[in-house]
Design an enzyme around this catalytic site. Structure first.
Site, PDB file in Angstrom:
ATOM      1  CE1 TYR A 212       7.049 -12.932   8.770  1.00 27.72           C
ATOM      2  CE2 TYR A 212       7.429 -12.182  11.059  1.00 27.72           C
ATOM      3  CZ  TYR A 212       6.678 -11.954   9.820  1.00 27.72           C
ATOM      4  OH  TYR A 212       5.629 -11.221   9.423  1.00 27.72           O
TER       5      TYR A 212
ATOM      6  CD  GLU B  17       5.340  -1.789 -15.783  1.00 31.76           C
ATOM      7  OE1 GLU B  17       5.356  -1.218 -16.812  1.00 31.76           O
ATOM      8  OE2 GLU B  17       5.571  -0.983 -14.668  1.00 31.76           O
TER       9      GLU B  17
ATOM     10  CG  ASP C 288       2.565   1.404 -17.008  1.00 33.61           C
ATOM     11  OD1 ASP C 288       2.527   1.427 -15.933  1.00 33.61           O
ATOM     12  OD2 ASP C 288       1.972   0.886 -17.729  1.00 33.61           O
TER      13      ASP C 288
END
EC number: 5.6.2.2
Lengths: 382, 524
Positions: A122, A215, A268
Site C-alpha cells: 500500500y 495440506e 490431496d
C-alpha cells in the site's frame, strides 16, 4: 538463527547461493554500498549506469543437494544471474522498482521497524502508482532485492503474514508470556506468527510421537476437532495451502528440536498436493536463497495411489485441471524428486483424475483418524 | 536509358522550370570554365498582340553550349503548356575557339529533328576571345508570379556555392524588372535602382572568397549595349582559400533557416549536423558525392504557440543537383523513407510532394521543434551534357543523411535521442528522486557526505531538489551517451556489485522468466 553447519558438510559451498540473515545495521550497510557504487559509476570518467545482477530464481538455476548420511535432500540456487538494467527499455521499470523497495527497506531499518508485505504494497502503491500495480509485483520485487543484496527478506525488515496453524501435543511459550497448550487451542489451532524472530524464541515441549503436515485447513480443523492427537500422539501443522516461510521455519525448528519425530505429509492426491509436500520437504525455488534452510524430511503418508484404488469410490474422482498438468510436468522434470514420487505423478496424469482427502468421508466422518492410524501403524509412507 | 535530371525537371513544373533547367545547364558550363564567370537571369515583361508576356533570358560566360544539351527537351502537348509557351527557344552561343557567335532558334514543337533547328545569321566576334551562351524563352505568365519563384529559387541557390577552382568564380544574378519592383526578402545582395522610370536594374551578388558589387547602369536595351558595369571588391583576402562545398551548404542552409523563420528567430536555437557520402564511381565512371545538412531548430517555449502556422509543421526538404536547386530525385525520397527515424526519436508521418517540393511531416513533434533537411547530390566531374550523369544513388543519399543525423546527435546533448532512450529518460526523475530520498533519510552522516562528494555537492547545502536534480542530470547524460554510442560499440555492462561468478554467465532478463514453475507465484 539458521546456522549452516548441516548444509556445509557434504557439498561444495561454491555452488550454493544464499541470503544472509543479518542484523539491521549490516543490511543498511549493504544498501549504502549499493548506493555508493551506483553513484561512483555514474560520476566516473567514463560514466555508466550500473546494472543489477540478481540471482536467478528459476529451475535452470536450481540445484539439488543430496544429503549422504541423513538422506535429506534440498533445493538450492546457484550462481546464475538475471540482469535488471535501466538501459534496456523493457526492464527499466523493474530496475527502478528494485531501488524503490530498497529505499523503503532502508527507511524501515533506520526507524527500526518491521512491516508486512501488505503494508509495503500500500505504501508503494500510493507513492509510486506508475511502478507498482499489484501485491504480486511488490512481492517479486522484494525477492529481487533479496537476490541483489543477498540478505533474507526478514533481515530487510519485511514480514510475510503467515497462514500457518499448529495444534496437538505441543507446548509453546513466547518469551515472558504464558505457556500455550496447542491441544486446547480449538479447531483452528495456534496461529503461527509471520515474525521469524518471535518463532525463533519460542520455547517448545512435546510428548508427541509424530508430526503430521496437513495440506488443507479444512482437514486440519476436522482432525483438531476430532482430537486426533489424543488417539495418535502427534503435532498437527498446516500452512493452509502453499507453505509460507514462517510455517516452514517453525516446522524445521520443531524437527531440529525433536529429531526423532517422523514428519508425515497428508495431502490431496493431485500434483498441487504433492508440490506442497515437496516444498516442505525440499524447499522452493522462488525463495530458494532462504528456503533451503527450512527443508525437512517429510514422508508422504497419503493420499497415494493405493489409497485411491482401495478407499476412494470412482465417483469421487474428478478430472485434472490444466494447471495440475503444468505442475505435474515440472514435478516430473525435477531432478530432486525420487522415483517413487514420480511414479505417483505419472499415475495421476495417466488416470487424468484427482481426489481430495474429503473423499475418504465416504467411509464415515470419523474415518480420517482411522486412516491415519492405520497408515502410521503400517509405516506406510514414502 | 536513364532518365536525366533534365527530363525529370521537365515533367514537374511547366514554365519557370524551363529557366531552372536552363540555369542548370548554364551552371555546369560555368563550372567547366577555368575563368571568372558571370551568369545572368533576366526577366523582361512586354506585351505582344495584347498579351502580357515575360522573356526569360539566361546568359552565362561559361564554356560554349552544345546542341546535345537540348536534345532531351521534349514539348509536351497539354493545354496549359500550349497556352503558356510556343515551344521556341532562342539560343546564342560561342566557344572560346569559335570565330563567331552562333544564333539559333529551336522549335521544340517540331517533331522532325531537321525542322527543329533553325539557323540564324551568325554574329562576328571580330577576333575577340570569349565564350558564353544566352538562352531565351518567352512565356505567358505574370511577372509577379515569376519574380516570386525566382526569388525563392535564388534564396536556395545561395546555399550551394560552387567551389572555386584555380580562379575565383563569381556568379551574379541580374534581374531586370519593370517599374521599380521590390525583390522579396533580400539575401546577401545589394540592390540598386536607377532613375529610369520604366526600367530598373536589380543586381544580386553572391560572394565566395570575395564580396563583389556590380554596379549596373540600366538602360532600355536589354542586351546591355548601353550598360556599364564595374566590379568592385569590397572585402576579402587575396589569398585563395578553398572552402569545402559541405561547409558552404552548412553555412548557407543555416542562414536560410534563420531567414525563413525570421519571425521566430528570437529565442531560436539551431543545432546542425553535416554528412558527406562518396561513391567510388558509377557505371559511367563519374563518381557522385552526396552532402546532407540537418538542422534542428527549437524555439524557446515561451513563444506563443498561436504564432505557429499550420504550414510550419511541414518542412520542405531542399534538394540540389550539381549546384542547382532541383526537384528532389525519387532515390532521395526513397532514402528518406528508408531511414530508421525511431533511432533518432522521430516518426515520419508523411512525405508529400507539392509541386516538386518534398514536405516532411512528423508525428508528435513539439510545436516549437523543427527538423530541416538539405541534400546536395553532385558529380565530381562536371559534365556539360547533363544526360550523361547518372541518377543519384539511394544508398549514398541515405548514408549522407544518416551521417548528418549522427553528427547532430554526437555534438548535441539530448537531441535526437532514440524513442527507446526517451522512454528511459522519462523514468530518470523517478529513479533520481528515490535515490535522493534514500540518501537523505540516512542517519549516517559519513554516508551522506560521501554521496554528496561523489555528486559534487556540498553536504551542508543539500536538499531533496538539488540532490535529485544532480542525479537525474547525470543519468540522462549517460543515457544520451549510450544512445549515441549504441551503434558503434557495446561496452561491457557495469554491475552494482562485483562477483567472481558474473563473468561466467550473464543473460539479460526482460521482466520475469517465461518458464516459471506453475506454483512459483504462490511461493512468496
Amino acid at each position: 538463527m539458521g546456522e549452516l553447519c548441516r548444509s556445509t558438510i557434504f557439498f561444495s559451498d561454491q555452488h550454493l547461493c544464499y541470503a544472509d540473515i543479518l542484523p539491521p545495521s549490516q543490511v543498511r550497510a549493504r544498501i549504502e554500498v549499493a548506493v555508493l557504487n551506483f553513484l561512483k559509476a555514474l560520476s566516473s570518467n567514463s560514466p555508466s549506469i550500473s546494472d543489477l545482477s540478481l540471482i536467478s530464481r528459476n529451475s535452470s538455476n536450481s540445484r539439488v543437494s543430496q544429503g549422504l548420511l541423513t538422506g535429506d535432500s534440498w533445493i538450492f540456487l546457484s550462481h546464475s544471474f538475471c540482469t535488471r538494467s535501466l538501459t534496456r527499455e523493457n526492464s527499466a521499470k523493474s530496475f527502478i522498482r528494485v531501488w524503490k523497495v530498497m529505499e523503503m527497506c532502508y527507511q524501515i531499518l533506520v526507524q527500526e521497524k518491521r512491516v508486512t508485505q501488505r503494508e509495503l504494497y500500500y505504501k508503494l502503491l500510493c507513492d509510486s502508482p506508475d511502478y507498482f500495480t499489484s501485491q504480486m509485483q511488490v512481492n517479486r520485487t522484494i525477492q529481487d532485492l533479496v537476490a541483489l543484496l543477498r540478505c533474507s527478506r526478514y533481515s530487510l525488515g519485511i514480514m510475510a503474514s503467515s497462514r500457518g496453524a499448529i495444534a496437538g501435543r505441543l507446548l509453546l511459550q513466547e518469551p515472558n508470556k504464558e505457556v500455550v497448550d496447542c491441544s486446547t487451542c480449538g479447531s483452528s489451532g495456534y496461529a503461527i506468527s509471520g515474525d521469524l524472530e518471535l518463532l525463533e524464541k519460542l520455547a517448545m515441549e512435546t510428548d508427541a510421537r509424530y508430526i503430521i503436515v496437513v495440506e488443507k485447513h479444512a482437514i486440519f480443523q476436522r482432525l483438531a476437532e476430532d482430537r486426533v492427537f489424543n488417539q495418535i500422539p502427534c503435532i498437527l501443522i498446516t500452512a493452509k495451502g502453499f507453505p509460507d516461510i514462517a510455517t516452514r521455519f517453525l516446522l524445521h525448528r520443531i524437527c531440529r528440536a525433536f529429531p526423532n519425530l517422523p514428519v508425515l505429509g497428508f495431502v490431496d492426491w493431485n500434483p498441487a498436493g504433492l508440490a506442497i509436500l515437496c516444498t516442505f520437504k525440499f524447499g522452493s525455488i522462488g525463495m530458494g536463497l532462504e528456503a533451503y534452510r527450512y527443508a525437512c524430511n517429510v514422508k508422504w503418508l497419503g493420499l497415494r495411489k493405493d489409497d485411491i484404488d482401495q478407499l476412494v469410490p470412482e465417483e469421487s474422482l474428478v478430472p485434472l485441471k490444466p494447471r495440475d498438468l503444468q505442475i505435474a510436468k515440472s514435478l516430473m522434470s525435477s531432478e530432486i524428486l525420487q522415483d517413487s514420487y514420480k511414479e505417483e505423478v505419472a499415475a495421476m496424469v495417466q488416470s487424468g483424475r484427482r481426489a481430495e482427502i474429503e473423499a475418504l468421508y465416504y467411509h464415515g466422518y470419523d474415518y480420517l483418524v482411522k486412516f491415519l492410524a492405520t497408515k502410521i501403524v503400517q509405516a506406510n509412507s514414502l | 536509358m536513364e532518365v536525366s535530371s533534365v527530363q525529370m525537371l521537365y515533367t514537374h513544373v511547366i514554365d519557370f522550370l524551363y529557366s531552372k533547367t536552363l540555369i542548370f545547364c548554364a551552371v555546369q558550363r560555368c563550372r567547366l570554365a577555368d575563368d571568372l564567370c558571370r551568369l545572368s537571369v533576366k526577366l523582361t515583361s512586354f506585351s505582344r498582340f495584347g498579351r502580357s508576356l515575360v522573356r526569360i533570358s539566361v546568359s552565362d560566360t561559361g564554356v560554349g553550349s552544345k546542341l546535345e544539351e537540348y536534345q532531351y527537351l521534349k514539348y509536351r502537348n497539354d493545354a496549359v503548356l500550349t497556352n503558356q509557351w510556343d515551344g521556341m527557344i532562342s539560343l546564342a552561343t560561342t566557344s572560346i575557339s569559335d570565330s563567331e557567335i552562333h544564333n539559333l532558334n529551336l522549335n521544340l514543337k517540331e517533331s522532325d529533328s531537321a525542322g527543329r533547328l533553325i539557323k540564324l545569321p551568325s554574329t562576328a566576334k571580330n577576333g575577340d576571345k570569349f565564350s558564353g551562351t544566352e538562352v531565351s524563352v518567352s512565356i505567358s505568365k505574370s511577372l509577379d508570379d515569376l519574380l516570386a519563384e525566382v526569388t525563392c529559387f535564388l534564396q536556395k541557390m545561395i546555399l550551394v556555392k560552387i567551389p572555386a577552382s584555380s580562379f575565383l568564380s563569381l556568379i551574379c544574378f541580374i534581374i531586370r524588372i519593370k517599374c521599380n519592383y521590390l525583390l522579396y526578402r533580400p539575401l546577401s545582395y545589394i540592390c540598386l535602382f536607377n532613375q529610369d522610370p520604366y526600367l530598373s536594374w536589380l543586381i544580386v551578388c553572391f560572394f565566395f572568397q570575395k564580396v563583389v558589387m556590380e554596379l549596373l547602369v540600366g538602360g532600355n536595351d536589354p542586351l546591355g549595349s548601353q550598360i556599364e558595369s564595374r566590379i568592385l571588391a569590397i572585402e576579402g583576402s587575396s589569398a585563395y582559400s578553398p572552402v569545402e562545398s559541405i561547409k558552404c551548404l552548412e553555412v548557407g542552409f543555416k542562414d536560410y533557416v534563420r531567414n525563413r523563420h525570421t519571425v521566430f528567430s528570437i529565442g531560436e536555437t539551431l543545432k546542425v549536423g553535416t554528412g558527406v557520402a562518396n561513391s567510388s564511381g558509377s557505371s559511367q565512371g563519374n563518381s557522385q558525392v552526396v552532402e546532407a545538412v540537418v538542422i534542428i531548430s527549437e524555439m524557446s517555449e515561451q513563444f506563443p504557440s498561436s504564432c505557429i502556422r499550420e504550414q510550419d509543421m511541414k518542412m520542405e526538404v531542399l534538394y540540389f543537383k550539381d549546384f542547382v536547386p532541383c526537384s528532389i530525385a525519387q532515390s532521395a525520397v526513397d532514402a528518406l523513407t528508408s531511414i530508421n527515424w525511431k533511432s533518432y526519436g522521430l516518426a515520419l508521418r508523411s512525405i508529400a510532394d507539392h509541386d516538386g517540393c518534398i514536405m516532411l511531416e512528423w508525428e508528435n513533434l513539439p510545436q516549437y521543434f523543427h527538423v530541416h533537411i538539405a541534400i546536395h547530390c553532385y558529380h565530381r566531374q562536371v559534365k556539360q551534357l547533363v544526360a550523361q550523369n547518372s541518377l543519384p544513388d539511394r544508398n549514398l543519399a541515405r548514408k549522407a543523411v544518416k551521417c548528418a543525423l549522427d553528427d547532430l546527435k554526437e555534438n548535441n546533448h539530448r537531441v535526437l535521442l532514440s524513442t527507446r532512450a526517451l522512454k528511459i529518460c522519462d523514468c530518470a526523475p523517478d529513479l533520481a528522486k528515490t535515490l535522493a530520498r534514500l540518501i537523505l533519510s540516512s542517519n549516517d552522516l559519513n554516508f551522506q557526505e560521501e554521496c554528496c562528494s561523489l555528486l559534487g555537492l556540498q553536504s551542508r547545502r543539500v536538499n531533496m531538489d538539488n540532490v535529485g536534480n544532480c542525479i537525474r542530470d547525470k543519468i540522462v547524460s549517460v543515457i544520451g551517451l549510450n544512445d549515441r554510442n549504441s551503434q558503434k560499440h557495446k561496452d561491457a555492462p557495469s554491475f552494482l556489485f562485483e562477483d567472481d561468478y558474473l563473468q561466467k554467465e550473464d543473460f539479460m532478463d526482460e521482466e520475469y522468466q517465461e518458464d516459471e514453475e506453475a506454483y512459483n507465484s504462490l511461493d512468496l
